[in-house]
Design a protein around this motif. Structure first.
Motif, PDB file in Angstrom:
ATOM      1  N   GLY A  14      18.194  50.968 -56.999  1.00 10.13           N
ATOM      2  CA  GLY A  14      18.664  50.750 -57.616  1.00 10.13           C
ATOM      3  C   GLY A  14      19.560  49.388 -58.075  1.00 10.13           C
ATOM      4  O   GLY A  14      20.586  49.610 -58.712  1.00 10.13           O
ATOM      5  N   VAL A  15      19.350  49.313 -56.828  1.00  8.86           N
ATOM      6  CA  VAL A  15      20.220  48.010 -55.609  1.00  8.86           C
ATOM      7  C   VAL A  15      19.480  46.935 -56.468  1.00  8.86           C
ATOM      8  O   VAL A  15      18.565  46.286 -55.961  1.00  8.86           O
ATOM      9  N   HIS A  16      20.658  45.685 -57.228  1.00 12.09           N
ATOM     10  CA  HIS A  16      20.301  44.489 -58.057  1.00 12.09           C
ATOM     11  C   HIS A  16      20.337  44.138 -56.569  1.00 12.09           C
ATOM     12  O   HIS A  16      21.431  42.884 -56.639  1.00 12.09           O
ATOM     13  N   ALA A  17      19.544  43.251 -55.890  1.00 14.63           N
ATOM     14  CA  ALA A  17      19.632  42.342 -54.673  1.00 14.63           C
ATOM     15  C   ALA A  17      19.738  40.945 -55.131  1.00 14.63           C
ATOM     16  O   ALA A  17      20.579  40.082 -54.449  1.00 14.63           O
ATOM     17  N   LEU A  18      18.728  40.773 -55.854  1.00 16.41           N
ATOM     18  CA  LEU A  18      19.018  39.219 -56.485  1.00 16.41           C
ATOM     19  C   LEU A  18      18.898  38.654 -57.823  1.00 16.41           C
ATOM     20  O   LEU A  18      18.042  39.336 -58.581  1.00 16.41           O
ATOM     21  N   LYS A  19      19.323  37.987 -58.653  1.00 15.82           N
ATOM     22  CA  LYS A  19      19.636  38.447 -59.894  1.00 15.82           C
ATOM     23  C   LYS A  19      19.131  36.645 -60.784  1.00 15.82           C
ATOM     24  O   LYS A  19      19.715  35.896 -60.501  1.00 15.82           O
ATOM     25  N   ASP A  20      18.303  37.155 -60.796  1.00 14.16           N
ATOM     26  CA  ASP A  20      17.400  35.464 -61.489  1.00 14.16           C
ATOM     27  C   ASP A  20      17.771  34.085 -61.252  1.00 14.16           C
ATOM     28  O   ASP A  20      18.542  33.478 -61.212  1.00 14.16           O
ATOM     29  N   ILE A  21      17.194  33.849 -59.810  1.00  8.52           N
ATOM     30  CA  ILE A  21      17.699  32.785 -58.446  1.00  8.52           C
ATOM     31  C   ILE A  21      16.246  32.479 -59.382  1.00  8.52           C
ATOM     32  O   ILE A  21      15.563  32.042 -59.069  1.00  8.52           O
ATOM     33  N   SER A  22      17.120  30.559 -59.106  1.00  7.77           N
ATOM     34  CA  SER A  22      16.203  29.897 -59.504  1.00  7.77           C
ATOM     35  C   SER A  22      16.779  28.200 -58.643  1.00  7.77           C
ATOM     36  O   SER A  22      17.734  28.652 -58.483  1.00  7.77           O
ATOM     37  N   LEU A  23      15.721  28.018 -57.958  1.00  9.83           N
ATOM     38  CA  LEU A  23      16.584  27.014 -56.638  1.00  9.83           C
ATOM     39  C   LEU A  23      14.827  25.863 -56.184  1.00  9.83           C
ATOM     40  O   LEU A  23      13.532  26.940 -57.073  1.00  9.83           O
ATOM     41  N   GLU A  24      15.163  25.439 -55.627  1.00  9.80           N
ATOM     42  CA  GLU A  24      14.163  24.243 -55.389  1.00  9.80           C
ATOM     43  C   GLU A  24      13.706  23.954 -54.293  1.00  9.80           C
ATOM     44  O   GLU A  24      15.548  23.343 -53.208  1.00  9.80           O
ATOM     45  N   ILE A  25      13.246  24.879 -52.832  1.00  8.71           N
ATOM     46  CA  ILE A  25      13.340  23.904 -51.506  1.00  8.71           C
ATOM     47  C   ILE A  25      12.396  22.861 -50.965  1.00  8.71           C
ATOM     48  O   ILE A  25      11.436  23.332 -50.734  1.00  8.71           O
ATOM     49  N   PRO A  26      12.990  21.719 -50.811  1.00  8.86           N
ATOM     50  CA  PRO A  26      11.735  20.679 -50.791  1.00  8.86           C
ATOM     51  C   PRO A  26      11.360  20.169 -48.950  1.00  8.86           C
ATOM     52  O   PRO A  26      11.368  21.502 -48.310  1.00  8.86           O
ATOM     53  N   ASP A  27       9.791  19.830 -49.103  1.00 13.10           N
ATOM     54  CA  ASP A  27       9.631  20.080 -47.305  1.00 13.10           C
ATOM     55  C   ASP A  27      10.243  19.667 -46.571  1.00 13.10           C
ATOM     56  O   ASP A  27      11.332  18.650 -46.859  1.00 13.10           O
ATOM     57  N   GLY A  28      10.765  19.659 -45.344  1.00 11.25           N
ATOM     58  CA  GLY A  28      11.340  19.471 -44.503  1.00 11.25           C
ATOM     59  C   GLY A  28      13.306  19.852 -44.856  1.00 11.25           C
ATOM     60  O   GLY A  28      13.832  19.224 -43.879  1.00 11.25           O
ATOM     61  N   GLU A  29      13.463  20.516 -45.296  1.00  7.50           N
ATOM     62  CA  GLU A  29      15.050  20.655 -45.426  1.00  7.50           C
ATOM     63  C   GLU A  29      15.027  21.269 -44.894  1.00  7.50           C
ATOM     64  O   GLU A  29      14.756  22.417 -44.104  1.00  7.50           O
ATOM     65  N   MET A  30      15.937  21.031 -44.039  1.00  8.29           N
ATOM     66  CA  MET A  30      17.254  22.393 -43.164  1.00  8.29           C
ATOM     67  C   MET A  30      18.117  23.001 -44.278  1.00  8.29           C
ATOM     68  O   MET A  30      19.152  22.032 -44.804  1.00  8.29           O
ATOM     69  N   MET A  31      18.533  24.014 -44.657  1.00  2.78           N
ATOM     70  CA  MET A  31      19.030  24.832 -45.522  1.00  2.78           C
ATOM     71  C   MET A  31      19.651  26.070 -45.404  1.00  2.78           C
ATOM     72  O   MET A  31      19.467  26.733 -44.132  1.00  2.78           O
TER      73      MET A  31
END
Ligand SMILES: Nc1ncnc2c1ncn2[C@@H]1O[C@H](COP(=O)(O)OP(=O)(O)O)[C@@H](O)[C@H]1O
Ligand SMILES: [Mg+2]
Lengths: 258, 295, 278
Positions: A14-31
């Motif tokens: 029942g743990v809500h570990a991720l809530k409605d995440i929207s995100l873009e990670i382009p190729d080659g990026e270090m994040m």
């Protein structure tokens, strides 16, 4: 490219570990992903390769929906995503080379892999991966006989042996001392720059995050609370992410606090 | 290090593959023993063809032709109860004798020579299966019947239980022993208050585990006339009365699983997390095996 | 209020002892009493037993003109040559059963370990079958297989095989349950199949235990295979039981000495091998 599209994860408990995440990670990026323990960093990283199933929304990796992928598709997707773990996750009782060759299992037939008859080309790839992290001389040593920093470099080599386009690293330096942490982070940075592999790292330490990564995202209780550059991430931003002021515990090396 | 060393090809720094010679020699030796065994055993290989049919026929006659003969249930249960009693008494004999012997055989609380002698005695006892002990020693002494069976099981159990006890005693924390000695205790007192409390739960778990094994031993002693259900299983099978044998076998299986379940439950309550594997690990002598994952 | 009284009031009451121990002891006493009693149990009578020991002593030291009829302490070494063949058969049966049993046990234990089972159904059905297999003792298997395929070493090997699978699978699957799950996650994350992950993340972790269990099972087999012959399933047991039937104690004695030496030698080799291989 990795796209989070309103992705949510609720664990069976029942743990809500991720809530409605929207995100873009382009190729080659270090994040880098920062956040308190329990904020959902590991969950976010495992949502990318499907080790944790999404309960809502979707994650699209290079055009493939992780949520809709069949078992076979998911395996193919995972073969392009290398993963590095906080506790290294090496098989301690077998050789370094055998560990790195686990990165080649996805191209090796079942019968071949049962007997360990890897193709010479696969062994070559594994050796080159070990060379890239400068530990090839330990190829035939049992993983158990390596120091923590060396084991993590073997972990990186295993990920590299997959010839991945993406590397996920879940707190790769949390079990290491500060100087070794820098070595491992530099390795990751070099791999990102030289090979153009998209690299996503969970880090507990903010100073390390700011030194090695252009882009930082902050998670708090499963929600995305910051997405920007390291330079912009000031005291106020960290208060948002951590819900409190910065303390020495949040830094790898207290003196290097800017 | 080799970042600066660009002169040679990168292969130069790669280590040589270590040789497997030792393992290969062991492997070839094992292969020879196996091949030798295959050749020496007098199996009529043509009979292997009939094997599945033969086994099925026995199972069919026991359970499916007319079903197991349930009128035999009372007799079967009566004999199985005797097997359980034999196992129980045998385990108690084993436990009572093995406790002092185990202490004396432990290197850390006993002296070098004495512990070695007792260890060899325990190893010697373990070499003989219960049935051999029954036939060669206890039936001649006590006559045919369950008492001989209980004695055979008891003495055989001393072998394993004594060895396990010694090993647990050798694994204790030396601190309390030193404290008991420092406070001026006698040998027996030191054992009673410094050692026994540390090892008793584990040893009692061994006793229960041994009881589970002894149930199986007691179920077969009857074939040499040493009591229990083994006698009627043998007689019914030898005289081809398979529906009766089926009932008796069913009683053996159910009773054994029941005893396992109850005894395992008690064992887990006595020591949290002690599994049979750990107990057997202790029984297997493994100085070279001791590592994190085995513990 | 006096100091003494104050001190006394601070002392805790003696905690109520747990009921588990008295209940356990009473249960123990009752079962033991039933088991040794004449009416319900095996009628264990220590006094009678002590008297009988003298009868046993006669068997130890008996003298007779026929060398086979002397006491246990007087081994009839001439008999040694006759035992060679069944002894070899005993050894060969143990070897073959160990190889087959341990070979089969490895894949089977992956089916019944929580960590590697393909699904819950296989896990629970497999475990149920296994506990039935383990509930039948080796000699009863031998009786059944003799009935099915006739006398000889074949039913003996089959009996040992079932006995081995029961023991080894239980030990191994519990070892697999306890492996470090990290490498398994790493295997899954790299896109390996379940079988590949088991092979490279689980097998190396359990290999030393597997070797140790296999040698242990071999030792068990040597001991077990010496008695299977009593019910006609091959090996030295048949001869042992025959000589016992004729009261040829000095021949029985030779077999016992031989058994002892064989078990002892095999244990030595097995300890040595474990140190080498693991
Ligand atoms: N397998 C799981 N089952 C149930 N809850 C989990 C599981 N894994 C993590 N959680 C919970 O999800 C939340 C986020 O966990 P995690 O992603 O591991 O955080 P982080 O890596 O940032 O420390 C925590 O509350 C944690 O307790
Ligand atoms: Mg985490």
């Amino acid at each position: 490219m990795i796209v989070f599209d309103h992705a949510s994860v609720t664990y069976p408990g029942g743990v809500h570990a991720l809530k409605d995440i929207s995100l873009e990670i382009p190729d080659g990026e270090m994040m880098v992903i920062v956040g308190l323990s329990g904020a959902g960093k590991s969950t976010l990283i495992r949502a990318i390769n499907g080790l944790v199933p999404l309960t809502d929304g979707d994650v699209i990796v290079d055009g493939v929906s992780v949520r809709k992928a069949s078992g076979d598709q998911l395996r193919r997707l995972r073969s392009k995503i290398g993963m590095i773990f906080q506790t290294f996750n090496l098989v301690k009782r077998t050789s370094v080379l055998n560990n790195v060759l686990m990165g080649r299992l996805h191209t090796t037939g079942t019968a071949r892999s049962l007997f360990g008859w890897y193709k010479p080309a696969d062994v070559e790839i594994a050796m080159q991966a070990l060379e890239r992290v400068d530990i090839v001389e330990k190829a035939y040593v049992r993983a158990a006989n390596l120091s923590g920093g060396q084991q993590q470099r073997v972990g990186i080599a295993r990920a590299l042996a997959q010839e991945p386009t993406i590397i996920l690293a879940d707190e790769p330096v949390a079990s290491l001392d500060p100087p070794t942490s820098h070595v491992v982070m530099r390795d990751l940075q070099r791999i990102n720059r030289d090979l153009g592999i998209t690299t996503i790292v969970n880090l507990h330490f903010l100073d390390l995050a700011k030194v090695y990564c252009e882009r930082i995202i902050g998670l708090r209780a499963g929600e995305l609370v910051y997405d920007g550059t390291g330079a912009q991430a000031d005291e106020g931003v960290f208060r948002d992410i951590y819900g409190r002021s910065l303390t020495a515990d949040d830094l790898l090396e207290a003196p290097s606090l800017t | 290090m080799n970042g600066t060393n660009n002169a040679g090809p990168p292969r130069e720094s790669r280590p040589r593959r270590p040789s497997n010679a030792k393992r290969n020699v062991a492997f070839i030796f094992a292969l020879l023993v196996i091949v030798g065994s295959v050749l020496s055993v007098d199996i009529k290989y043509e009979r292997l063809v009939d094997l599945p049919a033969g086994i099925w026929l026995v199972v069919y006659k026991m359970y499916f032709e007319r079903g197991p003969d349930l009128s035999y249930l009372g007799v079967s249960i009566e004999h199985m109860v005797q097997s359980i009693e034999i196992a129980w008494v045998g385990t108690i004999i084993g436990a009572v004798l093995s406790l002092p012997i185990g202490f004396v055989a432990a290197k850390n609380v006993s002296s070098g020579i004495i512990s070695n002698v007792f260890r060899q005695v325990l190893n010697g006892i373990r070499a003989f299966p219960e049935l051999v002990l029954a036939v060669a020693i206890f039936i001649p002494i006590a006559g045919l019947g369950p008492v001989a069976g209980a004695l055979a099981i008891g003495i055989h159990s001393v072998g394993t239980l004594g060895k396990l006890t010694a090993e647990v005693v050798e694994g204790i924390d030396a601190g309390p022993v030193e404290a008991a000695r420092a406070s001026g205790g006698r040998w027996v007192q030191i054992q009673r208050w410094g050692v026994l409390p540390q090892v008793l739960p584990e040893i009692v778990a061994f006793w229960l585990y041994r009881f589970e094994i002894n149930i199986r031993a007691a179920a077969v002693l009857g074939v040499v006339g040493a009591g229990g259900i083994g006698f009627i299983v043998q007689q019914t099978i030898v005289f081809g009365r398979f529906p009766l044998a089926g009932t008796a076998l069913l009683v053996v299986i159910i009773a054994t699983i029941l005893v396992d379940t109850v005894s395992g439950w008690v064992r887990r309550r006595i020591i949290e997390g002690v599994e049979t594997r750990r107990i057997v690990d202790a029984e297997i002598e493994q100085p070279a095996l001791v590592d994190g994952s085995a513990a | 209020m006096t100091v003494a009284a104050g001190a006394e009031s601070r002392r805790p009451a003696k905690p109520r002892p747990s009921l588990a121990i008295p209940i356990g002891l009473v249960t123990f006493a009752v079962i033991t009493w039933i088991s040794v009693s004449r009416e319900f149990g095996i009628d264990l009578n220590l006094g009678e037993l002590a008297e009988n020991i003298t009868r046993g002593a006669r068997i130890l030291v008996r003298e007779d003109t026929n060398p086979a009829d002397r006491g246990l302490l007087n081994p009839n070494w001439v008999f040694l040559t006759e035992t060679a063949e069944p002894m070899l058969e005993t050894f060969a049966m143990a070897v073959l059963a160990s190889v087959m049993g341990c070979g089969l046990a490895l894949p089977v234990s992956f089916l019944v370990s929580r960590v590697t089972a393909p699904n819950g159904l296989v896990l629970s059905i497999g475990r149920a079958i296994l506990s039935v297999i383990r509930a039948i003792p080796d000699i009863l298997y031998a009786l059944l297989f003799v009935a099915a395929v006739g006398v000889g070493p074949l039913p003996g090997i089959l009996a040992l095989l079932f006995f081995n699978i029961g023991v080894t699978v239980k030990l191994l699957s519990e070892t697999v349950d306890g492996v470090d799950p990290g490498p398994i996650e790493a295997g899954r994350a790299s896109g390996a199949t379940g079988m590949q992950t088991t092979r490279w993340a689980v097998v190396p972790q359990i290999l030393p235990n597997y070797v140790a269990y296999s040698l242990y099972v071999f030792e068990l087999n040597i001991r077990a295979s010496t008695v299977l012959g009593i019910v006609g399933a091959g090996g030295i047991g048949r001869m042992l039981y025959r000589e016992y039937g004729f009261f040829h104690w000095s021949n029985v004695s030779v077999i016992i000495v031989e058994l002892f030496v064989m078990v002892f030698l095999i244990e030595l080799v097995s300890i040595w091998l474990r140190r080498r291989l693991v």
